[in-house]
Design a protein around this motif. Sequence first.
Motif, PDB file in Angstrom:
ATOM      1  N   PRO A   2       0.795  -1.233   0.000  1.00 15.65           N
ATOM      2  CA  PRO A   2       0.000   0.000   0.000  1.00 15.65           C
ATOM      3  C   PRO A   2       0.825   1.279   0.000  1.00 15.65           C
ATOM      4  O   PRO A   2       0.427   2.276  -0.624  1.00 15.65           O
ATOM      5  CB  PRO A   2      -0.837  -0.132   1.283  1.00 15.65           C
ATOM      6  N   GLU A   3       1.965   1.275   0.655  1.00 21.64           N
ATOM      7  CA  GLU A   3       2.776   2.491   0.692  1.00 21.64           C
ATOM      8  C   GLU A   3       3.374   2.854  -0.660  1.00 21.64           C
ATOM      9  O   GLU A   3       3.865   3.981  -0.857  1.00 21.64           O
ATOM     10  CB  GLU A   3       3.890   2.367   1.735  1.00 21.64           C
ATOM     11  N   ASP A   4       3.336   1.918  -1.609  1.00 23.71           N
ATOM     12  CA  ASP A   4       3.868   2.199  -2.943  1.00 23.71           C
ATOM     13  C   ASP A   4       2.894   2.990  -3.815  1.00 23.71           C
ATOM     14  O   ASP A   4       3.290   3.549  -4.844  1.00 23.71           O
ATOM     15  CB  ASP A   4       4.196   0.889  -3.669  1.00 23.71           C
ATOM     16  N   TYR A   5       1.627   3.054  -3.403  1.00 20.48           N
ATOM     17  CA  TYR A   5       0.609   3.576  -4.305  1.00 20.48           C
ATOM     18  C   TYR A   5       0.626   5.094  -4.462  1.00 20.48           C
ATOM     19  O   TYR A   5       0.049   5.620  -5.420  1.00 20.48           O
ATOM     20  CB  TYR A   5      -0.777   3.109  -3.848  1.00 20.48           C
ATOM     21  N   ALA A   6       1.286   5.789  -3.580  1.00 18.08           N
ATOM     22  CA  ALA A   6       1.321   7.255  -3.679  1.00 18.08           C
ATOM     23  C   ALA A   6       1.925   7.724  -4.999  1.00 18.08           C
ATOM     24  O   ALA A   6       1.577   8.798  -5.506  1.00 18.08           O
ATOM     25  CB  ALA A   6       2.100   7.844  -2.507  1.00 18.08           C
ATOM     26  N   ALA A   7       2.803   6.905  -5.579  1.00 20.93           N
ATOM     27  CA  ALA A   7       3.462   7.296  -6.831  1.00 20.93           C
ATOM     28  C   ALA A   7       2.593   7.041  -8.055  1.00 20.93           C
ATOM     29  O   ALA A   7       2.880   7.579  -9.137  1.00 20.93           O
ATOM     30  CB  ALA A   7       4.783   6.542  -6.974  1.00 20.93           C
ATOM     31  N   PHE A   8       1.532   6.282  -7.935  1.00 17.72           N
ATOM     32  CA  PHE A   8       0.793   5.843  -9.111  1.00 17.72           C
ATOM     33  C   PHE A   8       0.177   6.978  -9.932  1.00 17.72           C
ATOM     34  O   PHE A   8       0.211   6.929 -11.164  1.00 17.72           O
ATOM     35  CB  PHE A   8      -0.285   4.824  -8.708  1.00 17.72           C
ATOM     36  N   PRO A   9      -0.427   8.005  -9.321  1.00 15.46           N
ATOM     37  CA  PRO A   9      -1.026   9.055 -10.150  1.00 15.46           C
ATOM     38  C   PRO A   9      -0.047   9.731 -11.096  1.00 15.46           C
ATOM     39  O   PRO A   9      -0.455  10.231 -12.159  1.00 15.46           O
ATOM     40  CB  PRO A   9      -1.573  10.046  -9.109  1.00 15.46           C
ATOM     41  N   SER A  10       1.226   9.731 -10.769  1.00 16.17           N
ATOM     42  CA  SER A  10       2.211  10.386 -11.635  1.00 16.17           C
ATOM     43  C   SER A  10       2.448   9.618 -12.929  1.00 16.17           C
ATOM     44  O   SER A  10       2.990  10.167 -13.897  1.00 16.17           O
ATOM     45  CB  SER A  10       3.546  10.549 -10.887  1.00 16.17           C
ATOM     46  N   PHE A  11       2.049   8.351 -12.979  1.00 11.81           N
ATOM     47  CA  PHE A  11       2.293   7.545 -14.169  1.00 11.81           C
ATOM     48  C   PHE A  11       1.510   8.046 -15.384  1.00 11.81           C
ATOM     49  O   PHE A  11       1.899   7.817 -16.526  1.00 11.81           O
ATOM     50  CB  PHE A  11       1.944   6.076 -13.921  1.00 11.81           C
TER      51      PHE A  11
END
Length: 282
Positions: free
Chosen positions: A174-183
Amino acid sequence: MRIVVTGGSGKLGRTVVRTLREEGHQVVNVDRLGERGAVVHVDLTDYGQVIDALAGIDEQHSGTDAIVHLAAIPAPGLVNDVATFRNNLLSTYHVLQAARRLGVKRVVTASSETVLGLPFDVPPPYIPVDEDVTSPESTYSLVKHLEEQLAIQLVRWDPELSITAFRFSNVMDPEDYAAFPSFDADARLRKWNLWGYIDARDGAQAVSLALRNAKPGFERYVIAAADTVMSRPNAELVAEVFPGVEVRGDLGVNDTLLSIDKARRELGFAPQHSWRDEVAPG
């Protein structure tokens, strides 16, 4: 069951160990790394250590009912190619051979989405890709393909043996998901695996299902989340990055392009977690 998990200190392994223990299994983590008391240190390239650890370890366990083999150099390029080949193929052979010698009939092993043709510099033959696509493009991926071939022959030798190979997508916590919107800003940032991922908790779900439901013989499955890492629609992504590639069926808006239909159908796999539940799409 008495379950040995190799690589239980890794990103997916930690969640698998926790999940299986919560289900009531006796789980022993066998790995090179990990805190003393939480892991039994074993060099899987040494067959003597492997078969001894599976047969029993003092107060840890007195035998093995099933094996979850996750231990490996986990990606291309982390070490030289020869070291990757030697470590990963030899370790898997030792684990599977020891299972046969000890009469362990249920094994779940980590293959890899890389076998599908990652990083797709050569476009896939069709989208969504499924288990029928096998196109290793690195030494790491080649070894995973050879591990699958090894399993095919071992279950032929022992028809009661069950080996399930999971082509896991990119494992996320779950802590990895913060980066997803930048994709979303660049469709090519994550094209290398068709914008796929797997939540570690759903990866552990797949392992648990295979331990319960897999039949004798060998099967391989793509294991990915039900959606992509993108909020941009699939039709737009495929048209931009993979024009001309055959599209099979309805891609959906954000449905996974790494087909999990076989795992759903045969194992009852049903991903429960999405990055969209943790972070608002951009």
